[in-house]
Scaffold this motif. Sequence first.
Motif, short mmCIF file in Angstrom:
data_model
loop_
_atom_site.label_atom_id
_atom_site.label_comp_id
_atom_site.label_asym_id
_atom_site.label_seq_id
_atom_site.Cartn_x
_atom_site.Cartn_y
_atom_site.Cartn_z
N SER A 1 34.86 41.42 23.71
CA SER A 1 35.68 42.45 23.08
C SER A 1 34.83 43.65 22.66
CB SER A 1 36.41 41.87 21.86
OG SER A 1 35.49 41.32 20.93
N PHE A 2 34.13 43.55 21.56
CA PHE A 2 33.36 44.68 21.05
C PHE A 2 32.23 45.07 21.98
CE2 PHE A 2 34.95 42.72 17.00
CZ PHE A 2 35.87 43.71 16.72
N ASN A 3 31.74 44.13 22.79
CA ASN A 3 30.69 44.45 23.76
C ASN A 3 31.25 44.94 25.08
OD1 ASN A 3 28.79 43.75 21.93
ND2 ASN A 3 27.98 41.98 23.02
N ARG A 4 32.55 45.23 25.10
CA ARG A 4 33.19 45.73 26.32
C ARG A 4 33.82 47.11 26.09
NH1 ARG A 4 30.52 42.31 27.95
NH2 ARG A 4 31.05 40.46 29.17
N ILE A 5 33.38 47.80 25.05
CA ILE A 5 33.96 49.11 24.76
C ILE A 5 32.87 50.17 24.68
CG2 ILE A 5 35.93 48.13 23.54
CD1 ILE A 5 34.62 48.88 20.90
N THR A 6 33.25 51.40 24.98
CA THR A 6 32.34 52.52 24.79
C THR A 6 33.16 53.78 24.53
OG1 THR A 6 30.53 53.83 25.73
CG2 THR A 6 32.18 53.00 27.27
N ILE A 7 32.72 54.57 23.59
CA ILE A 7 33.34 55.87 23.34
C ILE A 7 32.40 56.98 23.78
CG2 ILE A 7 34.05 57.49 21.53
CD1 ILE A 7 35.33 55.16 20.08
N ASP A 8 31.16 56.93 23.32
CA ASP A 8 30.24 58.03 23.60
C ASP A 8 28.84 57.59 24.04
OD1 ASP A 8 29.41 57.01 21.18
OD2 ASP A 8 30.21 58.67 20.01
N GLY A 9 28.64 56.28 24.24
CA GLY A 9 27.36 55.80 24.73
C GLY A 9 26.29 55.68 23.67
N ASP A 10 26.60 55.95 22.42
CA ASP A 10 25.61 55.88 21.35
C ASP A 10 25.74 54.57 20.58
OD1 ASP A 10 24.15 58.31 21.49
OD2 ASP A 10 25.92 59.37 20.81
N MET A 11 24.63 53.85 20.46
CA MET A 11 24.59 52.61 19.69
C MET A 11 24.08 52.91 18.29
SD MET A 11 22.30 49.20 20.37
CE MET A 11 22.87 49.02 22.06
N SER A 12 24.70 52.32 17.30
CA SER A 12 24.37 52.61 15.91
C SER A 12 23.33 51.65 15.34
CB SER A 12 25.65 52.57 15.07
OG SER A 12 25.35 52.79 13.71
N THR A 13 22.95 51.93 14.11
CA THR A 13 21.95 51.14 13.38
C THR A 13 22.60 50.09 12.48
OG1 THR A 13 22.00 52.81 11.63
CG2 THR A 13 20.30 53.03 13.32
N ASN A 14 23.91 50.12 12.33
CA ASN A 14 24.59 49.34 11.29
C ASN A 14 25.66 48.37 11.80
OD1 ASN A 14 23.42 51.78 9.94
ND2 ASN A 14 24.28 50.79 8.13
N ASP A 15 25.81 48.26 13.10
CA ASP A 15 26.87 47.45 13.68
C ASP A 15 26.85 46.01 13.17
OD1 ASP A 15 26.76 49.77 15.18
OD2 ASP A 15 25.78 48.79 16.86
N THR A 16 27.99 45.55 12.69
CA THR A 16 28.07 44.21 12.12
C THR A 16 29.47 43.65 12.30
OG1 THR A 16 26.43 44.75 10.41
CG2 THR A 16 27.82 42.82 10.01
N VAL A 17 29.54 42.38 12.73
CA VAL A 17 30.79 41.63 12.73
C VAL A 17 30.54 40.35 11.94
CG1 VAL A 17 32.58 40.50 14.10
CG2 VAL A 17 31.38 42.49 15.03
N LEU A 18 31.34 40.12 10.91
CA LEU A 18 31.17 38.94 10.06
C LEU A 18 32.46 38.12 10.04
CD1 LEU A 18 29.33 40.56 7.00
CD2 LEU A 18 28.30 39.14 8.80
N LEU A 19 32.30 36.81 10.04
CA LEU A 19 33.42 35.87 9.96
C LEU A 19 33.16 34.89 8.82
CD1 LEU A 19 35.93 34.28 10.97
CD2 LEU A 19 34.43 33.21 12.68
N LEU A 20 34.11 34.78 7.89
CA LEU A 20 34.02 33.82 6.79
C LEU A 20 35.16 32.81 6.90
CD1 LEU A 20 33.21 36.03 3.65
CD2 LEU A 20 31.62 34.84 5.16
N ALA A 21 34.84 31.52 6.70
CA ALA A 21 35.83 30.44 6.75
C ALA A 21 35.72 29.63 5.46
CB ALA A 21 35.57 29.55 7.96
N ASN A 22 36.82 29.61 4.66
CA ASN A 22 36.74 28.95 3.35
C ASN A 22 37.39 27.57 3.28
OD1 ASN A 22 39.48 29.52 3.26
ND2 ASN A 22 39.36 30.97 1.55
N GLY A 23 38.10 27.15 4.33
CA GLY A 23 38.68 25.82 4.35
C GLY A 23 39.87 25.61 3.44
N ASN A 24 40.46 26.70 2.93
CA ASN A 24 41.55 26.57 1.96
C ASN A 24 42.82 25.96 2.55
OD1 ASN A 24 40.13 27.77 -0.27
ND2 ASN A 24 42.11 28.53 -0.99
#
Length: 406
Positions: free
Chosen positions: A222-245
């Motif tokens: 998904s996120f590795n299959r997109i491009t807008i302007d060819g510039d890679m940033s310094t802050n890219d982050t994807v986080l997943l939290l699972a709490n078991g509730n």
Amino acid sequence: MKFYENGDALTEPMGFFCSGVHCDVKGARNAKLDLGIIYSQKPCNGAGVFTTNDIQAAPVRYSKKLITESGSTFHAIVANSGNANACTGKQGELDTKKMASEVARHLNIHSKEVLVCSTGRIGVPLPMSRLTTGIRDASEDIKDECDGARAFQEAILTSDTCTKSCSAKIECSRGEITIGGVVKGAGMIEPNMATMLAFLTTDILAPSSTLQEILKDAVENSFNRITIDGDMSTNDTVLLLANGNSGIKLEEETDSVQREFADAVNAVCSCLARKCVTDGEKVSKFVKVKIKGAKDSKSALKVARCIANSLLVKTSWYGSDPNWGRVVDAAGYAKVGLSFEKITMFYNETPVLSKGTPLIENKANWKKIVSSDEFTITLDLNMGQSEGEIWSNDLSEEYVNFNKSE
């Protein structure tokens, strides 16, 4: 699987709370929300995927280290917009830790249970006095159990024109599992992620190693299959939290439920990735670049990226010009050994080339297709059986004007 566009998203899984506040990170003295917190009273297992840029912001290095530590659990994520805290030296590292410790102090948790994200301008120190005030206010909203899901979505935006969220629900024998996701990102978008922050929450219980495997696969598709302007940033982050509730343990479910959960995470990430492309800075078109008949998937993606990142190609899309020559030229400098005489090409379902022969009688249809807001370009290289796909958009005069100065 039931899928929902937009909505509260992050707080739809049981046990998660969010907040978003204004603390004037940029000193603009406006009312923009620019700091938010995601919180679960129950500890969460976590997973994360981060930028591959050699230059990584302090919060990326900090959160990446916590995610990779064995046995780590998390209660919160704090994120700010307006300042990336990137290229800020030792002070940037101290400020990241301060953000975590302030959240921990107000919510009575350990600082190592707080992940930190920042997005915005590079090379500017964080205004910590304003941020600590914002963290206090956001924490108070969390403790009051305010419904701050929408406020959090707004707080992480930079040049985005809208919030971006979605959620998925899965029914199993023991009840319902929910996955919610939000993303910010509109510029500096390039495969291997972008100036992009994405957050996913779920109320299933799953080991961190399993979550990491599922998230990594979802990001790759998904996120590795997109491009807008060819510039890679310094802050890219994807986080997943699972709490078991939900009381449901992924490892105790059937193989079909486990696959459906992974598919749901993929679906959420894919939806969010598409939202990033369609909200690209001052863009007007969404374009899928599909490559077929490549000798391997790496070659397919390399060709697709060259086409999707070509400034000449992107400006022709903006001008609604079906300039297939530019597309083929960009495919050629991917240098995967293709032969023009083998290439078959389509705009949507309309043929453009048949093994190197232009089908000029279809020109009027080409023009009609590339004049629309969304279309697909398909190249069959006739070199093998592998495929690849990249999502992109056009490049406008407004993009240049928007980005020529911060």
